[in-house]
Scaffold this motif. Structure first.
Motif, mmCIF file in Angstrom:
data_model
loop_
_atom_site.group_PDB
_atom_site.id
_atom_site.type_symbol
_atom_site.label_atom_id
_atom_site.label_comp_id
_atom_site.label_asym_id
_atom_site.label_seq_id
_atom_site.Cartn_x
_atom_site.Cartn_y
_atom_site.Cartn_z
ATOM 1 N N UNK A 299 0.816 -1.225 0.000
ATOM 2 C CA UNK A 299 0.000 0.000 0.000
ATOM 3 C C UNK A 299 0.847 1.271 0.000
ATOM 4 N N UNK A 300 1.994 1.243 0.682
ATOM 5 C CA UNK A 300 2.875 2.411 0.705
ATOM 6 C C UNK A 300 3.457 2.669 -0.684
ATOM 7 N N UNK A 301 3.768 1.595 -1.391
ATOM 8 C CA UNK A 301 4.289 1.743 -2.758
ATOM 9 C C UNK A 301 3.221 2.345 -3.674
ATOM 10 N N UNK A 302 1.998 1.863 -3.551
ATOM 11 C CA UNK A 302 0.911 2.382 -4.387
ATOM 12 C C UNK A 302 0.640 3.855 -4.091
ATOM 13 N N UNK A 303 0.709 4.235 -2.826
ATOM 14 C CA UNK A 303 0.486 5.633 -2.441
ATOM 15 C C UNK A 303 1.608 6.516 -2.983
ATOM 16 N N UNK A 304 2.853 6.036 -2.871
ATOM 17 C CA UNK A 304 3.995 6.792 -3.399
ATOM 18 C C UNK A 304 3.859 7.013 -4.897
ATOM 19 N N UNK A 305 3.458 5.970 -5.621
ATOM 20 C CA UNK A 305 3.267 6.082 -7.068
ATOM 21 C C UNK A 305 2.175 7.095 -7.397
ATOM 22 N N UNK A 306 1.104 7.073 -6.612
ATOM 23 C CA UNK A 306 -0.025 7.973 -6.860
ATOM 24 C C UNK A 306 0.351 9.434 -6.651
ATOM 25 N N UNK A 307 0.995 9.740 -5.520
ATOM 26 C CA UNK A 307 1.268 11.145 -5.206
ATOM 27 C C UNK A 307 2.497 11.681 -5.932
ATOM 28 N N UNK A 308 3.278 10.796 -6.578
ATOM 29 C CA UNK A 308 4.453 11.243 -7.325
ATOM 30 C C UNK A 308 4.153 11.471 -8.798
ATOM 31 N N UNK A 309 2.895 11.329 -9.180
ATOM 32 C CA UNK A 309 2.535 11.489 -10.597
ATOM 33 C C UNK A 309 2.771 12.923 -11.050
ATOM 34 N N UNK A 310 3.066 13.081 -12.319
ATOM 35 C CA UNK A 310 3.351 14.411 -12.884
ATOM 36 C C UNK A 310 2.396 14.816 -13.994
#
Length: 419
Positions: A299-310
């Motif tokens: 879940x932490x990986x998925x959240x990081x991917x989501x909020x790091x989108x450009x």
């Protein structure tokens, strides 16, 4: 009989402009224009093309930069919105320091823009005072020192002094909203990286065994051949994804390394039987621990991917994702597995250091999202603490009303001027 096509007449200005675009976008060296092979190619395509030197190319690039800078300054001066900044330091392989400043704003067509304003050499010392002075000079050069809303920084100790000093300077110039109350925003991706890195300290032994195993296999061609031979004997493993090696400073790469290694668990066990030099195979207990941790970190990986989108705005997503992180940590604080419990405790300590009270700016993003608004914040706060959630919600309401009042008064003053 059809005549021969005449070669197209070369516009030397267009040719030099296009060449500079090629250099800038592909990172070519200045001397590329003087390579005999390249000049032969240009002459073959059109003999009328006039060759030029690297110095001419350098001058052209500087001219293009100044032209585009004036164009961007004009755009920044005409947009009605405030500008959000991000800044970071970077050290090159030659240990030289560089500083970057990026502006994020909504243009007249309601399009979100991100423009690199500066990327230049930053000589030592890299103290907070010197960094704030440098960024202050950048803002004055671009003429936006009174147009700034916030600045997002990572959690380096120097950045605390940077934002404090810069905020005082901009407040004196009456350049910040609400005396800079909403000026400093911590980088969520960086904070999340710190939190997870803290938890990974519990796994040093298991991680080291897996990391060393991957390094061993990837260390030579003969080892890779043996590994593939073992893989071929186990037919039910999808080998489309290879072995990933992590970067210690980026926890999400550690997650990807665990994920890839777990797919080949039986292959590593088989390799141990045919390669007497391979002595790093994790034990069954270590593999089991890695499996649990990988599931915990997903879940932490998925959240990081989501909020790091450009490619799309993410400010409205931050609050809910940070709330999910806190819920996950609270859940694992009472987990029966001691390793997961220890990880959650370490991570919660780090979480409370930075996000015990969620950034007010992140809450604003959730409130302004029509799908969430204040009701969603109330629900989230109540789930975490049924006793104090109303106090937290009232505090957020007070802050956003204060911000609204500022913009409302600005709108009134503008209307009076127009009348």
């Amino acid at each position: 009989m059809q005549g021969k096509l005449k070669p197209r007449k070369i516009d030397q200005g267009v040719f030099r402009e296009l060449y500079c675009q090629l250099m800038m976008r592909r990172g070519l060296p200045f001397k590329f224009i003087e390579y005999p092979e390249f000049r032969s190619l240009i002459t073959y395509l059109n003999p009328d093309a006039t060759p030029f030197s690297r110095n001419t190319s350098k001058a052209d690039m500087l001219r293009i930069f100044n032209r585009d800078k004036i164009k961007l300054k004009t755009e920044l001066a005409t947009i009605p919105s405030r500008i959000c900044l991000t800044s970071d330091l970077w050290t090159s392989c030659t240990t030289e320091g560089f500083i970057s400043l990026i502006a994020h704003y909504v243009d007249l067509n309601w399009k979100l823009n991100s423009k690199i304003l500066n990327f230049c050499h930053m000589p030592p010392p890299h103290t907070g005072f010197e960094l704030s002075k440098k960024i202050g000079d950048f803002l004055q050069d671009w003429g936006i020192e009174k147009r700034v809303f916030s600045i997002t920084l990572d959690n380096a100790s120097a950045n605390d002094i940077l934002q404090q000093t810069l905020k005082k300077q901009l407040v004196l110039q009456k350049g910040l909203i609400c005396d800079g109350e909403f000026f400093h925003v911590r980088c969520c991706a960086h904070v999340l990286n710190l939190i997870v890195q803290e938890g990974l300290k519990v796994l040093d032994d298991a991680l080291d065994q897996i990391r060393t195993s991957i390094k061993y296999v990837r260390g030579s061609e003969s080892r890779m051949i043996k590994f593939k031979q073992c893989l071929e004997k186990i037919s039910d493993i999808n080998s489309s994804s290879g072995l990933c090696l992590d970067v210690p400073t980026r926890w999400n790469s550690t997650y990807l390394m665990l994920q890839s290694a777990l797919k080949y668990q039986r292959v590593f066990a088989s390799l141990q039987l045919i390669d007497e030099n391979y002595k790093y195979c994790p034990s069954d207990e270590e593999w089991e621990r890695a499996t649990k941790i990988c599931k915990f970190l997903q879940p932490f990986y998925e959240i990081t991917t989501l909020i790091s989108a450009t490619s799309y705005p993410t400010s409205n997503l931050y609050f809910l994702q940070v709330w999910k992180i806190q819920c996950l940590l609270m859940k694992n604080l009472v987990d029966e597995d001691k390793v997961l419990k220890d990880m959650a405790e370490l991570m919660m300590q780090k979480f409370q250091k930075y996000w015990d009270e969620y950034s007010v700016i992140l809450a604003f993003g959730a409130i302004l999202d029509p799908r969430m608004k204040l009701e969603t914040l109330g629900y989230c706060y109540e789930r975490l603490d049924s006793l104090t959630w109303k106090i937290k919600l009232e505090k957020i309401k007070e802050k956003i009303y204060k911000l609204f009042s500022h913009y409302s008064s600005q709108g009134s003053s503008i209307s009076n001027v127009q009348k």
